[in-house]
Write a protein that holds these residues in place. Structure first.
Motif, PDB file in Angstrom:
ATOM      1  N   ASN A  55     149.166 -23.496  -2.013  1.00  0.00           N
ATOM      2  CA  ASN A  55     150.709 -23.924  -1.321  1.00  0.00           C
ATOM      3  C   ASN A  55     151.130 -25.408  -1.530  1.00  0.00           C
ATOM      4  OD1 ASN A  55     149.017 -21.777   0.640  1.00  0.00           O
ATOM      5  ND2 ASN A  55     151.175 -21.346   0.904  1.00  0.00           N
ATOM      6  N   ILE A  56     150.041 -26.367  -1.525  1.00  0.00           N
ATOM      7  CA  ILE A  56     150.376 -27.576  -1.897  1.00  0.00           C
ATOM      8  C   ILE A  56     150.008 -28.302  -2.970  1.00  0.00           C
ATOM      9  CG2 ILE A  56     150.784 -28.413   0.467  1.00  0.00           C
ATOM     10  CD1 ILE A  56     148.009 -29.385   0.705  1.00  0.00           C
ATOM     11  N   GLY A  57     149.528 -27.345  -3.938  1.00  0.00           N
ATOM     12  CA  GLY A  57     149.084 -27.724  -5.271  1.00  0.00           C
ATOM     13  C   GLY A  57     147.751 -28.654  -5.412  1.00  0.00           C
ATOM     14  N   LEU A 129     129.936 -24.450  -3.518  1.00  0.00           N
ATOM     15  CA  LEU A 129     130.956 -23.420  -3.128  1.00  0.00           C
ATOM     16  C   LEU A 129     132.335 -23.455  -3.741  1.00  0.00           C
ATOM     17  CD1 LEU A 129     130.657 -24.125   0.731  1.00  0.00           C
ATOM     18  CD2 LEU A 129     129.487 -22.235  -0.457  1.00  0.00           C
ATOM     19  N   ASP A 130     132.984 -22.349  -3.971  1.00  0.00           N
ATOM     20  CA  ASP A 130     134.594 -22.412  -4.291  1.00  0.00           C
ATOM     21  C   ASP A 130     135.218 -21.778  -3.184  1.00  0.00           C
ATOM     22  OD1 ASP A 130     136.377 -22.200  -6.697  1.00  0.00           O
ATOM     23  OD2 ASP A 130     136.589 -20.205  -5.862  1.00  0.00           O
ATOM     24  N   ILE A 131     136.206 -22.748  -2.474  1.00  0.00           N
ATOM     25  CA  ILE A 131     137.075 -22.412  -1.685  1.00  0.00           C
ATOM     26  C   ILE A 131     138.484 -22.363  -1.890  1.00  0.00           C
ATOM     27  CG2 ILE A 131     137.735 -23.361   0.710  1.00  0.00           C
ATOM     28  CD1 ILE A 131     134.797 -24.256   1.175  1.00  0.00           C
ATOM     29  N   VAL A 132     139.201 -21.368  -1.753  1.00  0.00           N
ATOM     30  CA  VAL A 132     140.474 -21.078  -1.591  1.00  0.00           C
ATOM     31  C   VAL A 132     141.206 -20.907  -0.387  1.00  0.00           C
ATOM     32  CG1 VAL A 132     142.471 -19.786  -3.071  1.00  0.00           C
ATOM     33  CG2 VAL A 132     140.297 -20.103  -4.101  1.00  0.00           C
ATOM     34  N   VAL A 133     142.211 -21.669  -0.043  1.00  0.00           N
ATOM     35  CA  VAL A 133     142.890 -21.510   1.254  1.00  0.00           C
ATOM     36  C   VAL A 133     144.488 -21.303   0.799  1.00  0.00           C
ATOM     37  CG1 VAL A 133     143.315 -22.619   3.456  1.00  0.00           C
ATOM     38  CG2 VAL A 133     141.334 -22.816   2.378  1.00  0.00           C
ATOM     39  N   TRP A 134     145.023 -20.193   1.368  1.00  0.00           N
ATOM     40  CA  TRP A 134     146.490 -19.869   1.278  1.00  0.00           C
ATOM     41  C   TRP A 134     147.165 -19.475   2.419  1.00  0.00           C
ATOM     42  CZ3 TRP A 134     149.216 -15.560   2.206  1.00  0.00           C
ATOM     43  CH2 TRP A 134     150.471 -15.253   1.505  1.00  0.00           C
ATOM     44  N   SER A 135     148.493 -19.852   2.735  1.00  0.00           N
ATOM     45  CA  SER A 135     148.894 -19.809   3.962  1.00  0.00           C
ATOM     46  C   SER A 135     150.333 -19.223   4.108  1.00  0.00           C
ATOM     47  CB  SER A 135     149.105 -21.148   4.651  1.00  0.00           C
ATOM     48  OG  SER A 135     149.509 -20.790   6.182  1.00  0.00           O
ATOM     49  N   GLU A 136     150.436 -18.163   4.981  1.00  0.00           N
ATOM     50  CA  GLU A 136     151.892 -17.754   5.090  1.00  0.00           C
ATOM     51  C   GLU A 136     152.915 -18.765   5.993  1.00  0.00           C
ATOM     52  OE1 GLU A 136     150.886 -12.927   5.616  1.00  0.00           O
ATOM     53  OE2 GLU A 136     150.803 -14.274   7.269  1.00  0.00           O
ATOM     54  N   LEU A 137     152.088 -19.786   6.370  1.00  0.00           N
ATOM     55  CA  LEU A 137     152.794 -20.868   7.319  1.00  0.00           C
ATOM     56  C   LEU A 137     153.369 -21.909   6.302  1.00  0.00           C
ATOM     57  CD1 LEU A 137     149.935 -21.226   9.925  1.00  0.00           C
ATOM     58  CD2 LEU A 137     152.248 -20.092  10.513  1.00  0.00           C
ATOM     59  N   PRO A 138     154.736 -22.231   6.526  1.00  0.00           N
ATOM     60  CA  PRO A 138     155.126 -23.814   6.061  1.00  0.00           C
ATOM     61  C   PRO A 138     154.424 -24.943   6.642  1.00  0.00           C
ATOM     62  CG  PRO A 138     156.832 -22.621   7.370  1.00  0.00           C
ATOM     63  CD  PRO A 138     155.663 -21.770   7.485  1.00  0.00           C
ATOM     64  N   THR A 139     154.134 -25.775   5.697  1.00  0.00           N
ATOM     65  CA  THR A 139     153.500 -27.089   6.363  1.00  0.00           C
ATOM     66  C   THR A 139     154.783 -28.023   6.922  1.00  0.00           C
ATOM     67  OG1 THR A 139     153.672 -27.829   4.097  1.00  0.00           O
ATOM     68  CG2 THR A 139     151.716 -26.977   4.602  1.00  0.00           C
ATOM     69  N   SER A 146     148.146 -27.125   9.925  1.00  0.00           N
ATOM     70  CA  SER A 146     146.680 -27.805   9.893  1.00  0.00           C
ATOM     71  C   SER A 146     145.811 -27.475  10.598  1.00  0.00           C
ATOM     72  CB  SER A 146     147.206 -29.352  10.076  1.00  0.00           C
ATOM     73  OG  SER A 146     147.395 -29.852  11.448  1.00  0.00           O
ATOM     74  N   ALA A 147     146.130 -26.962  11.954  1.00  0.00           N
ATOM     75  CA  ALA A 147     145.004 -26.471  12.849  1.00  0.00           C
ATOM     76  C   ALA A 147     144.334 -25.061  12.294  1.00  0.00           C
ATOM     77  CB  ALA A 147     145.548 -26.262  14.110  1.00  0.00           C
ATOM     78  N   ALA A 148     145.447 -24.252  11.725  1.00  0.00           N
ATOM     79  CA  ALA A 148     144.722 -23.019  11.219  1.00  0.00           C
ATOM     80  C   ALA A 148     143.945 -23.152   9.959  1.00  0.00           C
ATOM     81  CB  ALA A 148     146.105 -22.108  10.770  1.00  0.00           C
ATOM     82  N   TYR A 149     144.051 -24.167   9.232  1.00  0.00           N
ATOM     83  CA  TYR A 149     143.655 -24.610   8.183  1.00  0.00           C
ATOM     84  C   TYR A 149     142.196 -25.205   8.598  1.00  0.00           C
ATOM     85  CZ  TYR A 149     141.913 -27.776   4.212  1.00  0.00           C
ATOM     86  OH  TYR A 149     141.557 -28.802   3.083  1.00  0.00           O
ATOM     87  N   SER A 150     142.280 -26.018   9.624  1.00  0.00           N
ATOM     88  CA  SER A 150     140.840 -26.557   9.980  1.00  0.00           C
ATOM     89  C   SER A 150     139.959 -25.587  10.633  1.00  0.00           C
ATOM     90  CB  SER A 150     141.037 -27.753  11.314  1.00  0.00           C
ATOM     91  OG  SER A 150     141.704 -28.800  10.459  1.00  0.00           O
ATOM     92  N   VAL A 151     140.556 -24.672  11.313  1.00  0.00           N
ATOM     93  CA  VAL A 151     139.931 -23.378  12.117  1.00  0.00           C
ATOM     94  C   VAL A 151     139.129 -22.534  10.898  1.00  0.00           C
ATOM     95  CG1 VAL A 151     140.167 -21.284  13.229  1.00  0.00           C
ATOM     96  CG2 VAL A 151     141.101 -23.675  14.011  1.00  0.00           C
ATOM     97  N   CYS A 152     140.019 -22.188   9.998  1.00  0.00           N
ATOM     98  CA  CYS A 152     139.433 -21.236   8.870  1.00  0.00           C
ATOM     99  C   CYS A 152     138.345 -22.097   8.142  1.00  0.00           C
ATOM    100  CB  CYS A 152     140.487 -21.114   7.678  1.00  0.00           C
ATOM    101  SG  CYS A 152     141.678 -19.623   8.133  1.00  0.00           S
ATOM    102  N   LEU A 153     138.402 -23.421   7.951  1.00  0.00           N
ATOM    103  CA  LEU A 153     137.242 -24.204   7.309  1.00  0.00           C
ATOM    104  C   LEU A 153     135.930 -24.284   8.019  1.00  0.00           C
ATOM    105  CD1 LEU A 153     139.182 -27.257   5.581  1.00  0.00           C
ATOM    106  CD2 LEU A 153     138.086 -25.328   4.454  1.00  0.00           C
ATOM    107  N   SER A 154     136.328 -24.661   9.415  1.00  0.00           N
ATOM    108  CA  SER A 154     135.168 -24.636  10.156  1.00  0.00           C
ATOM    109  C   SER A 154     134.266 -23.305  10.693  1.00  0.00           C
ATOM    110  CB  SER A 154     135.625 -25.114  11.410  1.00  0.00           C
ATOM    111  OG  SER A 154     136.175 -26.210  11.761  1.00  0.00           O
ATOM    112  N   ALA A 155     135.161 -22.077  10.695  1.00  0.00           N
ATOM    113  CA  ALA A 155     134.760 -20.907  10.675  1.00  0.00           C
ATOM    114  C   ALA A 155     133.876 -20.480   9.553  1.00  0.00           C
ATOM    115  CB  ALA A 155     135.721 -19.729  11.287  1.00  0.00           C
ATOM    116  N   ALA A 156     134.337 -20.763   8.375  1.00  0.00           N
ATOM    117  CA  ALA A 156     133.645 -20.387   7.101  1.00  0.00           C
ATOM    118  C   ALA A 156     132.498 -21.132   6.763  1.00  0.00           C
ATOM    119  CB  ALA A 156     134.773 -20.515   6.013  1.00  0.00           C
ATOM    120  N   LEU A 157     132.466 -22.599   7.000  1.00  0.00           N
ATOM    121  CA  LEU A 157     131.334 -23.378   6.594  1.00  0.00           C
ATOM    122  C   LEU A 157     130.239 -22.959   7.572  1.00  0.00           C
ATOM    123  CD1 LEU A 157     133.355 -26.631   5.726  1.00  0.00           C
ATOM    124  CD2 LEU A 157     132.193 -25.150   4.107  1.00  0.00           C
TER     125      LEU A 157
END
Length: 396
Positions: A55-57, A129-139, A146-157
């Motif tokens: 989403n942010i290149g 690890l290889d991690i890809v994060v993609w969002s339907e939410l505009p930044t 940013s919270a959804a990003y942090s939550v996904c990372l925390s849950a996965a790790l």
């Protein structure tokens, strides 16, 4: 260390009522938005940890052996603690983010690196690890991306490092973690939010973790027990704004006109409380006249927010366009541009909804038809994700 691919998602959020008043001790109602951030974590053996944020290149990787040699004692503080300014400087050195990188991109990388090192450091060897994060939410639109990003990372790790169990059982398409695991995910996500925002309230990561709806007042967060299914249009005016400047503007207006502004804040508080009461009633037995009450509350709150000085011509246009179609809208978040929400009554014909969306996009806005109150952070099977999400995450 788990060996399977993990697929995680977490929702964004909208503020239903209470913007700005919450800064002055009043109630705010935050609701999970059914636009989500998705993460794919894949263990591998190439000796690298890589992060891809399409989403942010951003696409960056680090040598695990080099990270392993780092002195991470600055992360060893017993309980989960926020990184200090000194620790942030160390993270910046390790991250190696190019100087020409925008602030949003730099902070996203730093939050990832902090969570990766802090969560995985207890293991004998840092995982590759290889991690890809993609969002339907505009930044940057006030929707909790940013919270959804942090939550996904925390849950996965946490799951990959076996700090919590993978909740996905054989044959299940989507599963959620038990309460104690969600609490741990939320704590770590809050630290990720601190890396990005410095001093966040904790509302965004809480709503992204737990889903549903939350009431926030003076640092206290509580879950709304019942929530009806609410359909909305979410519209991004794409007008940039500074939350800090808008909050300061309301404070200045309160100082200048205390006998005018203080009652406005009290009235916004009353709107939030009435909405909370009405949502509780609707969850038990929804009726069309209750939607009419919600529409009245939306109109009153929008007028109050304009009186506080946080409106914008683009938001006025949004309200005018939807009102022409018999619908009611208000800003959500800081105002001054950003996003607005439009309530969709259950008796609306889809043709009218489509006509409204077309009129809003004709104004140059982005518009989504979505719902409120969805589930919090979840683990998915690949089969449960639609084609565009699978493609964005490289699930093929």
């Amino acid at each position: 260390m788990l060996s399977e691919v993990l697929l995680v998602s977490a929702p964004g959020k909208v503020i239903l009522h209470g913007e700005h008043a919450v800064v002055h001790g009043k109630v705010a109602l935050a609701v999970a938005l059914n636009l989500r951030t998705f993460l794919r974590l894949q263990p591998h053996s190439d000796g690298k940890v890589s992060l891809n944020l399409p989403n942010i290149g951003i696409k960056q990787d680090w040598d695990v052996a080099r990270l392993q040699l780092l002195d991470t004692s600055f992360l060893e503080q017993g309980d989960i603690a926020a990184p200090t300014p000194e620790q942030m400087e160390k993270l910046k050195e390790v991250a190696g983010v190019p100087e020409n990188c925008a602030v949003t991109e730099r902070l996203a990388v730093l939050a990832f690196l902090y969570l990766y090192l802090a969560i995985c450091r207890k293991r004998r060897a840092l995982p590759s690890l290889d991690i890809v994060v993609w969002s339907e939410l505009p930044t940057g639109a006030g929707l909790g991306s940013s919270a959804a990003y942090s939550v996904c990372l925390s849950a996965a790790l946490l799951t990959a490092c076996e700090e919590i169990q993978n909740p996905l059982k054989d044959g299940a398409r989507v599963s959620r973690w038990p309460k104690e695991d969600l609490e741990l995910i939320n704590k770590w996500a809050f630290q990720g939010e601190k890396v990005i925002h410095g001093n966040p309230s904790g509302v965004d990561n809480a709503i992204s973790t737990w889903g549903g709806a939350l009431r926030y007042q003076q640092g206290k967060i509580s879950s709304l027990k019942r929530l009806p299914a609410l359909q909305i249009l979410l519209t991004n005016t794409k007008v940039p704004r500074s939350t800090k400047a808008l909050v300061a503007g309301v404070k200045n207006r309160l100082i200048k006109f205390p006998e005018i502004v203080a009652p406005l804040l009290t009235s916004i508080d009353a709107i939030a409380l009435e909405c909370e009461r009405m949502l509780g009633e609707m969850a038990l037995a929804p009726a069309l006249e209750q939607y009419v009450v919600l529409e009245e509350l939306i109109d009153m709150n929008q007028h109050h927010l304009n009186a506080l000085g946080v409106g914008h011509a683009a938001l006025d246009r949004l309200c005018q366009v939807t009102m022409a179609h018999g619908l009611h809208s208000k800003l959500t978040g800081a105002g001054g541009g950003g996003c607005g929400i439009t309530l969709l009554r259950p008796d609306l014909e889809q043709e009218e909804v489509e006509a409204t969306k077309q009129a809003l996009t004709g104004c140059g806005f982005d518009c989504w038809e979505t719902s409120l109150g969805g589930p919090g952070v979840s683990m998915h099977s690949a089969a449960s994700l639609n084609g565009p999400v699978q493609q964005a995450l490289g699930c093929f």
